[in-house]
Motif scaffolding. Structure first.
Motif, PDB file in Angstrom:
ATOM      1  N   GLY A  99       0.813  -1.213   0.000  1.00 23.98           N
ATOM      2  CA  GLY A  99       0.000   0.000   0.000  1.00 23.98           C
ATOM      3  C   GLY A  99       0.845   1.260   0.000  1.00 23.98           C
ATOM      4  O   GLY A  99       0.567   2.215  -0.737  1.00 23.98           O
ATOM      5  N   VAL A 100       1.892   1.276   0.821  1.00 24.08           N
ATOM      6  CA  VAL A 100       2.785   2.438   0.871  1.00 24.08           C
ATOM      7  C   VAL A 100       3.434   2.679  -0.488  1.00 24.08           C
ATOM      8  O   VAL A 100       3.516   3.819  -0.967  1.00 24.08           O
ATOM      9  CB  VAL A 100       3.879   2.243   1.943  1.00 24.08           C
ATOM     10  CG1 VAL A 100       4.871   3.407   1.912  1.00 24.08           C
ATOM     11  CG2 VAL A 100       3.260   2.135   3.327  1.00 24.08           C
ATOM     12  N   LEU A 101       3.887   1.617  -1.126  1.00 24.99           N
ATOM     13  CA  LEU A 101       4.559   1.752  -2.419  1.00 24.99           C
ATOM     14  C   LEU A 101       3.591   2.184  -3.519  1.00 24.99           C
ATOM     15  O   LEU A 101       3.964   2.926  -4.432  1.00 24.99           O
ATOM     16  CB  LEU A 101       5.224   0.424  -2.797  1.00 24.99           C
ATOM     17  CG  LEU A 101       6.342  -0.049  -1.854  1.00 24.99           C
ATOM     18  CD1 LEU A 101       6.845  -1.422  -2.275  1.00 24.99           C
ATOM     19  CD2 LEU A 101       7.493   0.949  -1.818  1.00 24.99           C
ATOM     20  N   LEU A 102       2.349   1.745  -3.416  1.00 27.57           N
ATOM     21  CA  LEU A 102       1.363   2.085  -4.448  1.00 27.57           C
ATOM     22  C   LEU A 102       0.922   3.544  -4.388  1.00 27.57           C
ATOM     23  O   LEU A 102       0.635   4.149  -5.428  1.00 27.57           O
ATOM     24  CB  LEU A 102       0.136   1.176  -4.323  1.00 27.57           C
ATOM     25  CG  LEU A 102       0.265  -0.244  -4.877  1.00 27.57           C
ATOM     26  CD1 LEU A 102      -0.979  -1.057  -4.547  1.00 27.57           C
ATOM     27  CD2 LEU A 102       0.490  -0.227  -6.392  1.00 27.57           C
ATOM     28  N   VAL A 103       0.852   4.113  -3.186  1.00 28.29           N
ATOM     29  CA  VAL A 103       0.315   5.479  -3.057  1.00 28.29           C
ATOM     30  C   VAL A 103       1.393   6.550  -3.149  1.00 28.29           C
ATOM     31  O   VAL A 103       1.097   7.739  -3.033  1.00 28.29           O
ATOM     32  CB  VAL A 103      -0.459   5.646  -1.733  1.00 28.29           C
ATOM     33  CG1 VAL A 103      -1.620   4.680  -1.663  1.00 28.29           C
ATOM     34  CG2 VAL A 103       0.465   5.480  -0.522  1.00 28.29           C
ATOM     35  N   GLY A 104       2.642   6.142  -3.362  1.00 31.34           N
ATOM     36  CA  GLY A 104       3.714   7.124  -3.509  1.00 31.34           C
ATOM     37  C   GLY A 104       3.472   8.047  -4.696  1.00 31.34           C
ATOM     38  O   GLY A 104       2.990   7.619  -5.749  1.00 31.34           O
TER      39      GLY A 104
END
Length: 331
Positions: A172-177
């Motif tokens: 999730g963190v990597l996707l919303v960057g």
């Protein structure tokens, strides 16, 4: 205050064998046997639950004073200057973790052996994409990694994969960057990692036989406690670590102590420990760097110290009961 930090360091060293059993399934072949709820809710369990709730609530009074100590302020400033590297650390750390896993024939955990060639190829594709310094490649790699996580979940079952829910948070963190939702990424990582640790801790109460087998066969020191009581204490410590991450108490110090503990456990379990917990190390290092700068923890909803004390005390009991009952129901 200096004595408090020395005590915390000593406690961290003592806690090492408590957390060596983080994922007991990795280190034992004993058939899981579900404990009865009457035995789980023993007087020792309930006493430790109340003690943990009181200690956690007391931290709401101690932590603010800790932050006023000179050396702590200097440490905070130094770590804050590293925040710009947090996302890079998570991205490249995930790539390295996947490399370690796939070269050992596993994915996400040492117990998930990969025999499907397509999965192996896709994992290497994810690694390659994560190593590309561009957010589009990162998002594409994260999307494929999410697909792999879903694949393993279908194969292993949702209940089993809840142990590794922090991977969903990482994805999730990597996707919303570089999006409008970027600000919610790291709070989601805190939440996902904390809940995963809590979930894994409950396993030791519901299936104590596996952890007791590890204590016996790996000669885990129990410091004079009976193995059964030691196991209950170990699970409580792990549950408390997860809870601390969720409510936003002691995150930087917690991350440092727990990271040191996981490093020390490598001496007990070797490569299996490295394969299984490398990603957790990366996440905890990020917690050390970030602190709670981006995170509005639930405890901040309450302004007075008394309100915070009561909130943490009651909330811990509620969360503990909820996790235990849900796990026991579906175990």
């Amino acid at each position: 205050m200096k004595k408090f930090y020395q005590l915390l360091l000593i406690l961290g060293l003592v806690m090492t064998p408590f957390l060596t059993q983080a994922h007991v399934k990795w280190f034992t072949t004993v058939t899981p046997q579900k404990e009865t709820i009457e035995h789980i809710l023993s007087p020792e369990f309930m006493g430790l639950a109340l003690l943990a709730a009181i200690v956690l609530a007391a931290l709401t009074l101690i932590i603010p004073r800790m932050t006023e100590w000179g050396p702590v302020k200097k440490m905070e400033d130094r770590l804050s200057s590293l925040r710009k590297y947090s996302r890079h650390l998570l991205k490249y750390g995930t790539a390295v973790a996947l490399m370690i896993q796939i070269t050992n024939g596993t994915l996400f955990a040492p117990e998930f052996h990969i025999h499907n060639t397509l999965v192996v190829v896709l994992t290497w594709v994810v690694i390659g994409l994560l190593l590309i310094p561009h957010h589009i490649a990162t998002k594409l790699g994260s999307a494929i990694l999410l697909g792999l996580f879903i694949y393993v979940t279908i194969d292993q079952g949702v209940f089993h994969m809840l142990d590794y829910g922090f991977y969903v948070a990482i994805i999730g963190v990597l996707l919303v960057g570089h999006t409008r939702l970027e600000h919610i990424g790291f709070p989601f990582l805190y939440l996902g990692t904390g809940l995963s640790l809590c979930w894994v801790a409950v396993e030791k109460w519901v299936y104590p036989g596996m952890a007791l087998d590890i204590i016996a066969n790996h000669h885990v020191p129990t410091f004079g406690f009976e193995p059964a009581l030691f196991l209950v204490m170990a699970a409580f410590i792990e549950f408390v670590v997860g809870y601390l991450l969720v409510v936003g108490i002691l995150n930087r110090v917690l991350g440092f102590v727990v990271t040191c503990i996981f490093i020390l456990t490598t001496m007990l379990f070797g490569m299996t420990e490295v394969v299984g917990h490398f990603m957790i190390h990366i996440v905890l290092i990020i917690f050390i760097i970030e602190g709670v700068s981006f995170y509005n923890p639930p405890i901040k909803m309450h302004k007075t110290k008394l309100d915070q004390f009561i909130f943490v005390f009651l909330n811990f009991i509620f969360v503990l009961a909820t996790f235990l009952l849900i796990y026991y129901r579906f175990a």
